[in-house]
Write a protein that holds these residues in place. Structure first.
Motif, PDB file in Angstrom:
ATOM      1  N   LEU A   1       0.847  -1.188   0.000  1.00  0.00           N
ATOM      2  CA  LEU A   1       0.000   0.000   0.000  1.00  0.00           C
ATOM      3  C   LEU A   1       0.880   1.235   0.000  1.00  0.00           C
ATOM      4  O   LEU A   1       1.867   1.313   0.726  1.00  0.00           O
ATOM      5  CB  LEU A   1      -0.882  -0.016   1.254  1.00  0.00           C
ATOM      6  N   ASN A   2       0.539   2.194  -0.844  1.00  0.00           N
ATOM      7  CA  ASN A   2       1.298   3.444  -0.945  1.00  0.00           C
ATOM      8  C   ASN A   2       0.693   4.461   0.017  1.00  0.00           C
ATOM      9  O   ASN A   2      -0.351   5.058  -0.299  1.00  0.00           O
ATOM     10  CB  ASN A   2       1.271   3.954  -2.387  1.00  0.00           C
ATOM     11  N   PHE A   3       1.360   4.687   1.184  1.00  0.00           N
ATOM     12  CA  PHE A   3       0.840   5.644   2.177  1.00  0.00           C
ATOM     13  C   PHE A   3       1.044   7.089   1.738  1.00  0.00           C
ATOM     14  O   PHE A   3       0.451   8.005   2.300  1.00  0.00           O
ATOM     15  CB  PHE A   3       1.509   5.399   3.538  1.00  0.00           C
ATOM     16  N   ASP A   4       1.852   7.286   0.702  1.00  0.00           N
ATOM     17  CA  ASP A   4       2.110   8.653   0.221  1.00  0.00           C
ATOM     18  C   ASP A   4       1.271   8.983  -1.021  1.00  0.00           C
ATOM     19  O   ASP A   4       1.593   9.906  -1.780  1.00  0.00           O
ATOM     20  CB  ASP A   4       3.602   8.802  -0.138  1.00  0.00           C
ATOM     21  N   PHE A   5       0.218   8.219  -1.239  1.00  0.00           N
ATOM     22  CA  PHE A   5      -0.640   8.470  -2.412  1.00  0.00           C
ATOM     23  C   PHE A   5      -1.203   9.888  -2.365  1.00  0.00           C
ATOM     24  O   PHE A   5      -1.641  10.371  -1.327  1.00  0.00           O
ATOM     25  CB  PHE A   5      -1.795   7.460  -2.444  1.00  0.00           C
ATOM     26  N   LYS A   6      -1.188  10.565  -3.505  1.00  0.00           N
ATOM     27  CA  LYS A   6      -1.721  11.926  -3.606  1.00  0.00           C
ATOM     28  C   LYS A   6      -2.646  12.014  -4.821  1.00  0.00           C
ATOM     29  O   LYS A   6      -2.393  11.390  -5.848  1.00  0.00           O
ATOM     30  CB  LYS A   6      -0.588  12.947  -3.788  1.00  0.00           C
ATOM     31  N   SER A   7      -3.661  12.812  -4.675  1.00  0.00           N
ATOM     32  CA  SER A   7      -4.565  13.081  -5.814  1.00  0.00           C
ATOM     33  C   SER A   7      -5.204  14.444  -5.615  1.00  0.00           C
ATOM     34  O   SER A   7      -5.490  14.845  -4.473  1.00  0.00           O
ATOM     35  CB  SER A   7      -5.646  12.004  -5.911  1.00  0.00           C
ATOM     36  N   LYS A   8      -5.415  15.142  -6.751  1.00  0.00           N
ATOM     37  CA  LYS A   8      -6.067  16.461  -6.671  1.00  0.00           C
ATOM     38  C   LYS A   8      -7.556  16.305  -6.356  1.00  0.00           C
ATOM     39  O   LYS A   8      -8.195  17.238  -5.890  1.00  0.00           O
ATOM     40  CB  LYS A   8      -5.909  17.206  -7.988  1.00  0.00           C
ATOM     41  N   LYS A   9      -8.105  15.137  -6.686  1.00  0.00           N
ATOM     42  CA  LYS A   9      -9.521  14.884  -6.443  1.00  0.00           C
ATOM     43  C   LYS A   9      -9.699  14.049  -5.185  1.00  0.00           C
ATOM     44  O   LYS A   9      -8.906  13.156  -4.914  1.00  0.00           O
ATOM     45  CB  LYS A   9     -10.137  14.131  -7.623  1.00  0.00           C
ATOM     46  N   ILE A  10     -10.745  14.348  -4.446  1.00  0.00           N
ATOM     47  CA  ILE A  10     -11.078  13.546  -3.264  1.00  0.00           C
ATOM     48  C   ILE A  10     -11.708  12.229  -3.708  1.00  0.00           C
ATOM     49  O   ILE A  10     -11.454  11.183  -3.125  1.00  0.00           O
ATOM     50  CB  ILE A  10     -12.032  14.324  -2.335  1.00  0.00           C
ATOM     51  N   ARG A  11     -12.530  12.292  -4.775  1.00  0.00           N
ATOM     52  CA  ARG A  11     -13.138  11.073  -5.317  1.00  0.00           C
ATOM     53  C   ARG A  11     -12.279  10.613  -6.498  1.00  0.00           C
ATOM     54  O   ARG A  11     -12.143  11.324  -7.505  1.00  0.00           O
ATOM     55  CB  ARG A  11     -14.574  11.326  -5.786  1.00  0.00           C
ATOM     56  N   VAL A  12     -11.719   9.432  -6.403  1.00  0.00           N
ATOM     57  CA  VAL A  12     -10.784   8.925  -7.416  1.00  0.00           C
ATOM     58  C   VAL A  12     -11.424   7.717  -8.103  1.00  0.00           C
ATOM     59  O   VAL A  12     -11.718   6.701  -7.453  1.00  0.00           O
ATOM     60  CB  VAL A  12      -9.440   8.513  -6.777  1.00  0.00           C
TER      61      VAL A  12
END
Length: 773
Positions: free
Chosen positions: A670-681
């Protein structure tokens, strides 16, 4: 009658009624007075004197100087004497008219051209007005002697007015009619050349010619024979000659388009000419004459120009050409053929152009718009220039059928047109098609049906459309239920109930599913200790109506999901005994909240497929799993597992080591540093690959369904006919199926062989086939 007799000669005194000679002399003076000086009027005394003299002449008991011995008694009470005297009076009146008309003829011969025309009209008016008066003055003769003679069937006996017309025709008209007609034609030619004429003269000549048309077998009836022979025929011949010369000269100095304008003007002028001064009877013959000379004789030149007009969009000139050529027999057929060829080429060129501009992947919208653009252009032309004529519409339809079904794109597969049309419809009806108003959407769907009308393989469209509709309904992805219903109604109107039956049943299933979900929630709420832990929705889809297949892999759903599924299964089976539920895991989806990411203050919401959900939920137990562990836990096939993991790795939800493609021996964490501009992916992105696979499967099922459809049609035909020739059966099968698709003859023959093997059919003598019950 007028009392004013100034300028007219004085009448002699009234004769002794027994003196027939004196009586005729008196009558002759009266006739002269009427014939030559009617413009001065006739007083009542003279009128009554002449009327009485006619009576006295016809009833005189002695015939002095009339070819009988003087003083000879004719016999009292014997009508024979009165009969002889009536005959004598009729002969004397006829002789008078002959003599009078000879004098008129001599004077007529001193005139020519317009002067002769003016003289003829003046004399005709004077003569016929006098004839009306004399007819009234000789009423006694008409009522007695003339009527009796006519009742007895005597030939060449007429009432006094008709006698005037007969004498005019025999003594004057036959001798000068050609010259009068020459003068009329000269006057008409002047008008055709742009000069102003007194057309009332021609009108009066026409009326005189019509008046002279007496039926020889029945003097009480009139015909148009004299008018047709002496006026209409020469007029038509002169008209043809005039326009032959004019059109030849005009073509040497002007273009075809200018000639068409001239021909239109001339045709209108001739129609106006009939209204102004010709007899209505000539209209049809005159139109035919003008149409032959102005149109038929130059039809080849006009048709040769049609292609130039088409290529240059000269709509107004094409309308003019249509208006001219539709007047002549078979005038438009060559135009329709050229129009069909031109439209077909235009359609093929348009598709070739969009194919060359999009060599990698052609968007359905671009393809359909190209088809519609050509149709819109030429259907507008049919409406405006060709007056929506049925035959031109048929030519347009034939051309559209050709370029819709056999174009550059269709070379890669005959199913491409219906497939691309179905895909474009799907784009329009999905929620993703933003910015389109409801009215605009309805209009676009109506335009789609234009292309649909021309598609030969309507079964292909149905297969693709039903699969796409199923996805829209299952994933709640329709932009509008009204739009979906409208489209199905349009398809039903075009192809019938059977074509849309399954589509409508799919809608019904979705409504039943909504009601079922409401019942299930109520059921769960009633079980306080076992409330549903998941906010779930279930769709129950009838096996025979939905174009969906069972999963192509084994699958072990995660425990959290499995518990909920078992609860719903018990509820459903309790409600519907004996039914079997087959879970379509590949269509299931859901949302997961991810609160483990360090970079986000708010938890992300992952929108995932059921397979992705099963994989991710495994990471609640530990942060790292091997590829093989995941495969064992989910029971997914390698192909399906690789596809689900590939998206999660690409989105950097999971990290793979060693780096590269997840495979046996890899570890995923699991990638704990996952980032996304959207809250819903949205991670449920397997659509492209699925649709490619779905496309292959759809084409495969189309071929299988066609074989079954052909076989059922053959059986249906043979069951009704019992016995048929082989080729007749092939032909009848094509007729029955062509509304859905155009079957190939080899495919029909193969199906006949299959049915022979299955013993539905048997071979008989002389290439006959028989039905086996």
């Amino acid at each position: 009658m007028s009392a004013n007799t100034r300028g007219a000669p004085q009448m002699p005194p009234a004769p002794n009624k027994e003196d027939a000679v004196a009586t005729w002399n008196y009558l002759e003076a009266g006739i002269d007075r009427v014939m030559l000086h009617l413009e001065h009027g006739i007083d009542m005394h003279t009128y009554m004197g002449v009327y009485t003299a006619v009576h006295d002449f016809c009833t005189s008991q002695k015939a002095v100087g009339l070819g009988m011995s003087s003083g000879a008694s004719i016999g009292s009470g014997n009508h024979r004497g009165a009969h002889l005297l009536g005959e004598e009076l009729y002969r004397k009146l006829s002789d008078y008219l002959t003599k009078h008309l000879h004098q008129v003829l001599q004077e007529a011969r001193t005139h020519s051209n317009e002067a002769l025309l003016a003289f003829y009209i003046k004399e005709w008016n004077r003569y016929t007005n006098a004839a009306k008066y004399i007819h009234h003055l000789f009423r006694y003769l008409n009522r007695h002697w003339v009527k009796r003679e006519m009742d007895e069937g005597k030939r060449n006996i007429y009432d006094v007015y008709t006698l005037h017309l007969v004498q005019w025709r025999e003594e004057l008209f036959k001798n000068i009619s050609d010259k009068v007609m020459d003068a009329v034609l000269m006057l008409v030619e002047k008008q055709r050349n742009g000069e102003t004429i007194d057309h009332s003269q021609i009108k009066q000549v026409v009326e005189s010619y019509v008046s002279l048309g007496l039926d020889e077998s029945d003097p009480t009836r009139s015909t148009l024979d004299i008018y047709r022979y002496h006026f209409e025929n020469p007029f038509l011949a002169a008209t043809a000659k005039y326009y032959e010369n004019e059109s030849k000269q005009f073509f040497t100095e002007n273009s075809v388009v200018e000639y068409m304008k001239k021909a239109e003007t001339r045709l209108d002028e001739e129609k106006d000419r009939v209204d102004m001064f010709l007899h209505p009877d000539i209209l049809h013959a005159l139109q035919k004459t003008c149409e032959k000379v102005l149109i038929s004789d130059h039809a080849t030149l006009l048709r040769d120009e049609f292609q130039v007009l088409l290529e240059n969009d000269r709509e107004q000139d094409m309308a003019r050409m249509y208006g001219l050529l539709q007047r002549i027999p078979e005038g438009l057929e060559p135009l329709r053929q050229r129009f069909e060829t031109h439209v077909r080429k235009a359609g093929l060129n348009a598709i070739e152009k969009v194919a060359s501009e999009n060599p990698e992947k052609l968007e359905p919208k671009i393809y359909v718009d190209a088809l519609l653009e050509v149709h819109t252009q030429y259907s507008g032309l049919v409406t405006r220039a060709f007056r929506e004529e049925a035959e031109f519409t048929r030519s347009l339809d034939n051309a559209c059928k050709e370029f819709v079904n056999r174009n550059e794109i269709c070379k890669s597969g005959s199913n491409k047109s219906p497939e691309l049309l179905a895909k474009y419809t799907d784009v329009l009806l999905r929620k993703s098609s933003t910015g389109i108003e409801e009215a605009e959407l309805e209009g676009t769907l109506a335009r789609i049906m234009i292309v649909f009308k021309y598609i030969e393989d309507k079964d292909v469209f149905q297969k693709f459309y039903s699969r796409m509709l199923a996805r829209r309904l299952v994933h709640s992805n329709s932009s509008s239920d009204d739009a979906e219903t409208s489209m199905i109604s349009k398809l039903k109107e075009a192809c019938g109930f059977e074509y849309t039956n399954k589509l409508q049943r799919m809608f019904q299933d979705m409504q039943i599913s909504k009601d079922l979900n409401n019942s299930y929630r109520e059921h769960c709420d009633s079980l306080e200790s076992n409330k549903a832990i998941l906010d779930s929705q279930y769709s129950i889809l009838g096996t025979g109506f939905w174009p969906l297949q069972a999963p192509n892999t084994n699958f072990s759903p995660p425990g959290e999901i499995n518990e909920e599924i078992e609860r719903f299964t018990r509820f459903y089976k309790n409600k519907h005994e004996g039914r079997k539920l087959t879970w379509l895991w590949q269509l299931c989806k859901g949302e997961l909240k991810a609160g483990y990411c360090k970079s986000s203050k708010m938890p992300y919401t992952f929108q995932v497929s059921m397979y992705q959900m099963a994989i991710l939920l495994l990471f609640n137990e530990k942060d790292v799993h091997s590829y093989d562990d995941i495969a064992a836990a989910t029971l997914l096939s390698q192909e399906v597992l690789d596809q689900a993991l590939a998206i999660l790795v690409k989105a950097k939800i999971l990290l793979v080591s060693p780096e590269g493609k997840p495979e046996s021996g890899s570890e995923l964490r699991l990638n704990f540093d996952f980032k996304s501009k959207k809250i819903r992916v949205n991670l449920n992105l397997g659509g492209a690959k699925e649709s490619k696979q779905e496309e292959v499967e759809t084409n495969k099922t189309i071929e299988e369904d066609r074989k079954l459809l052909i076989q059922s049609a053959i059986v249906r035909i043979m069951k009704a006919r019992k016995q048929m020739k082989h080729m007749q059966l092939v032909s009848e099968t094509i007729n029955q199926i062509k509304a859905r698709f155009v079957p190939k003859v080899p495919d029909i023959k193969k199906c006949i062989e299959i049915l022979l093997d299955k013993e539905y059919l048997e071979r008989l003598e002389d290439d006959d086939l028989g039905y086996l019950a």
